[in-house]
Design an enzyme around this catalytic site. Structure first.
Site, PDB file in Angstrom:
ATOM      1  N   HIS A  54      -5.941   3.675 -12.763  1.00 20.51           N
ATOM      2  CA  HIS A  54      -7.217   3.394 -12.509  1.00 20.51           C
ATOM      3  C   HIS A  54      -8.234   3.412 -13.659  1.00 20.51           C
ATOM      4  O   HIS A  54      -7.685   3.697 -14.900  1.00 20.51           O
ATOM      5  CB  HIS A  54      -7.761   4.290 -11.385  1.00 20.51           C
ATOM      6  CG  HIS A  54      -8.006   5.900 -11.806  1.00 20.51           C
ATOM      7  ND1 HIS A  54      -6.769   6.744 -12.136  1.00 20.51           N
ATOM      8  CD2 HIS A  54      -8.994   6.811 -11.914  1.00 20.51           C
ATOM      9  CE1 HIS A  54      -7.181   7.761 -12.643  1.00 20.51           C
ATOM     10  NE2 HIS A  54      -8.503   7.870 -12.346  1.00 20.51           N
ATOM     11  N   HIS A  56     -10.971   5.204 -14.865  1.00 17.28           N
ATOM     12  CA  HIS A  56     -11.577   6.367 -15.634  1.00 17.28           C
ATOM     13  C   HIS A  56     -10.998   6.263 -17.211  1.00 17.28           C
ATOM     14  O   HIS A  56      -9.998   6.206 -17.545  1.00 17.28           O
ATOM     15  CB  HIS A  56     -11.235   7.534 -15.124  1.00 17.28           C
ATOM     16  CG  HIS A  56     -11.959   7.794 -13.626  1.00 17.28           C
ATOM     17  ND1 HIS A  56     -11.656   8.524 -12.463  1.00 17.28           N
ATOM     18  CD2 HIS A  56     -12.964   7.118 -13.207  1.00 17.28           C
ATOM     19  CE1 HIS A  56     -12.527   8.473 -11.474  1.00 17.28           C
ATOM     20  NE2 HIS A  56     -13.338   7.441 -11.945  1.00 17.28           N
ATOM     21  N   ASP A  58     -10.614   8.657 -19.274  1.00 16.48           N
ATOM     22  CA  ASP A  58      -9.485   9.782 -19.563  1.00 16.48           C
ATOM     23  C   ASP A  58      -8.036   8.941 -19.070  1.00 16.48           C
ATOM     24  O   ASP A  58      -7.260   9.692 -19.316  1.00 16.48           O
ATOM     25  CB  ASP A  58      -9.714  11.096 -19.038  1.00 16.48           C
ATOM     26  CG  ASP A  58      -9.512  11.164 -17.394  1.00 16.48           C
ATOM     27  OD1 ASP A  58     -10.289  10.147 -16.771  1.00 16.48           O
ATOM     28  OD2 ASP A  58      -8.952  11.868 -16.706  1.00 16.48           O
ATOM     29  N   HIS A  59      -7.944   7.856 -18.698  1.00 18.54           N
ATOM     30  CA  HIS A  59      -7.042   7.158 -18.536  1.00 18.54           C
ATOM     31  C   HIS A  59      -6.646   5.643 -19.292  1.00 18.54           C
ATOM     32  O   HIS A  59      -5.343   5.239 -19.131  1.00 18.54           O
ATOM     33  CB  HIS A  59      -6.730   6.935 -16.838  1.00 18.54           C
ATOM     34  CG  HIS A  59      -6.609   8.196 -16.007  1.00 18.54           C
ATOM     35  ND1 HIS A  59      -5.480   8.602 -15.480  1.00 18.54           N
ATOM     36  CD2 HIS A  59      -7.505   8.945 -15.891  1.00 18.54           C
ATOM     37  CE1 HIS A  59      -5.847   9.864 -15.166  1.00 18.54           C
ATOM     38  NE2 HIS A  59      -7.172  10.206 -15.032  1.00 18.54           N
ATOM     39  N   HIS A 113      -9.455   8.569  -4.709  1.00 18.24           N
ATOM     40  CA  HIS A 113      -9.923   9.009  -5.816  1.00 18.24           C
ATOM     41  C   HIS A 113     -10.975   7.822  -6.352  1.00 18.24           C
ATOM     42  O   HIS A 113     -12.236   8.127  -6.811  1.00 18.24           O
ATOM     43  CB  HIS A 113      -9.011   9.303  -6.860  1.00 18.24           C
ATOM     44  CG  HIS A 113      -9.460   9.764  -8.381  1.00 18.24           C
ATOM     45  ND1 HIS A 113     -10.017  10.820  -8.210  1.00 18.24           N
ATOM     46  CD2 HIS A 113      -9.247   9.365  -9.443  1.00 18.24           C
ATOM     47  CE1 HIS A 113     -10.571  10.984  -9.741  1.00 18.24           C
ATOM     48  NE2 HIS A 113     -10.148   9.935 -10.284  1.00 18.24           N
ATOM     49  N   ASP A 137      -4.511  10.066 -10.767  1.00 21.58           N
ATOM     50  CA  ASP A 137      -5.333  11.103 -10.026  1.00 21.58           C
ATOM     51  C   ASP A 137      -5.620  10.872  -8.586  1.00 21.58           C
ATOM     52  O   ASP A 137      -6.320  11.467  -7.981  1.00 21.58           O
ATOM     53  CB  ASP A 137      -6.866  11.032 -10.723  1.00 21.58           C
ATOM     54  CG  ASP A 137      -6.778  11.371 -12.162  1.00 21.58           C
ATOM     55  OD1 ASP A 137      -5.604  11.800 -12.702  1.00 21.58           O
ATOM     56  OD2 ASP A 137      -7.884  11.196 -12.320  1.00 21.58           O
ATOM     57  N   HIS A 175      -2.848  15.195 -14.945  1.00 20.86           N
ATOM     58  CA  HIS A 175      -3.503  16.442 -15.469  1.00 20.86           C
ATOM     59  C   HIS A 175      -2.827  17.622 -15.144  1.00 20.86           C
ATOM     60  O   HIS A 175      -2.125  17.727 -13.930  1.00 20.86           O
ATOM     61  CB  HIS A 175      -4.957  16.553 -14.531  1.00 20.86           C
ATOM     62  CG  HIS A 175      -6.012  15.470 -14.998  1.00 20.86           C
ATOM     63  ND1 HIS A 175      -6.857  15.775 -16.325  1.00 20.86           N
ATOM     64  CD2 HIS A 175      -6.194  14.308 -14.289  1.00 20.86           C
ATOM     65  CE1 HIS A 175      -7.606  14.530 -16.030  1.00 20.86           C
ATOM     66  NE2 HIS A 175      -7.033  13.834 -15.203  1.00 20.86           N
TER      67      HIS A 175
HETATM   68 FE    FE Z   1      -8.096  11.767 -14.736  1.00 20.60          FE
HETATM   69 ZN    ZN Z   2      -9.662   9.744 -12.372  1.00 21.07          ZN
END
Ligand code: FE
Ligand code: ZN
Length: 257
Positions: A54, A56, A58-59, A113, A137, A175
């Site tokens: 996805h 985001h 942090d990905h 998410h 996530d 995570h």
């Molecule tokens: Fe994340």
């Molecule tokens: Zn995420």
């Protein structure tokens, strides 16, 4: 296919899939480029694919820099994430397949998410081998992702797909949230013996700064409250017999936990 787990940012994991025969690698959700480049150098491998779950930051944070180092690599992501994943070239839908290291991953559309989230599942190659699930996530060890862009009904449908995979599937979630997730799980499923034992094991691992990812999907089915909307204990905790409402109340409880 070998899988390396690379810690990144404060609590992310990046997964590097390695094909030793070809000295090639693919990366799942590169939060950052540096840890990936370092590991590639150590293994003397080139990067041929980025599999994003996805959009985001942090990905996908490492996408651009990795593309600069390996201009021929292919960037995969969900069809609905068009324009949100840096450099995306392949737009995947439910049931699509992607190949790496003589294996094929099946793509699941798992909104909740985010509205575009996908997961990659590599079925086992032999009888005694595990399957490998990269679910970003959506599903976490002991928990699930927050609903930023999706409804509880969508998330229940998404988690139902993941729950239908074999117990002997390794869950590579993005995570290290397991301890906090299980703390919450105990507040809604406290009589679950396997959950109690799991909590103690995870607590020990985290005291020693060890990773709790991957976990087994079979263990998740028996101890993760967000896969157990049809169990008696969780229906009682949520005061509902209806799956989506049970899930929504549990998720709401975790949001406030
Ligand atoms: Fe994340
Ligand atoms: Zn995420």
């Amino acid at each position: 296919m070998q899988i390396y787990r690379l810690p990144a940012l404060s609590d992310n994991y990046i997964f590097l899939l390695v094909d030793r025969d070809r000295q090639e690698a693919a990366v799942v959700d590169p939060a950052q480029a540096e840890p990936v480049l370092r590991q590639l150098k150590e293994l003397d491998c080139s990067l041929v694919a980025i599999f994003n779950t996805h959009h985001h930051a942090d990905h996908v944070g490492g996408n651009r820099q990795l593309m600069q180092h390996f201009p021929d690599l292919t960037v995969y992501g969900g069809a609905e994430d068009r324009d949100r994943i840096p450099g995306q070239q392949v737009f995947l839908k439910e049931g699509d397949r992607v190949s790496f290291a003589e294996r094929q991953a099946e793509v699941f559309f798992v909104p909740g998410h985010t509205r575009a989230h996908i997961a990659y599942y590599f079925p086992p190659v032999g009888d005694d081998e595990p399957g490998e699930l990269f679910c970003g996530d959506t599903l976490f060890a002991g928990g699930c992702g927050r609903l930023f862009e999706g409804t509880p009904a969508q998330m229940v449908e998404s988690l139902t797909k993941l729950r239908s995979l074999p117990d002997k599937t390794r869950l590579w979630c993005a995570h290290e949230y397991t301890l906090k997730n299980l703390k919450f799980a105990l507040t809604v499923d406290g009589d679950n013996r396997e959950l109690q034992t799991r909590y103690r094991n995870v607590e020990l691992l985290r005291k020693r700064h060890q990773a709790t990812v991957p976990s087994w999907l079979g263990v998740e089915k028996r101890t993760n409250p967000f896969l157990r909307w049809d169990s008696e204990a969780l229906q009682t905790a949520a005061d509902s017999r209806e799956p989506v409402r049970t899930f929504a109340r549990l998720r709401g409880g975790k949001d406030r936990f």
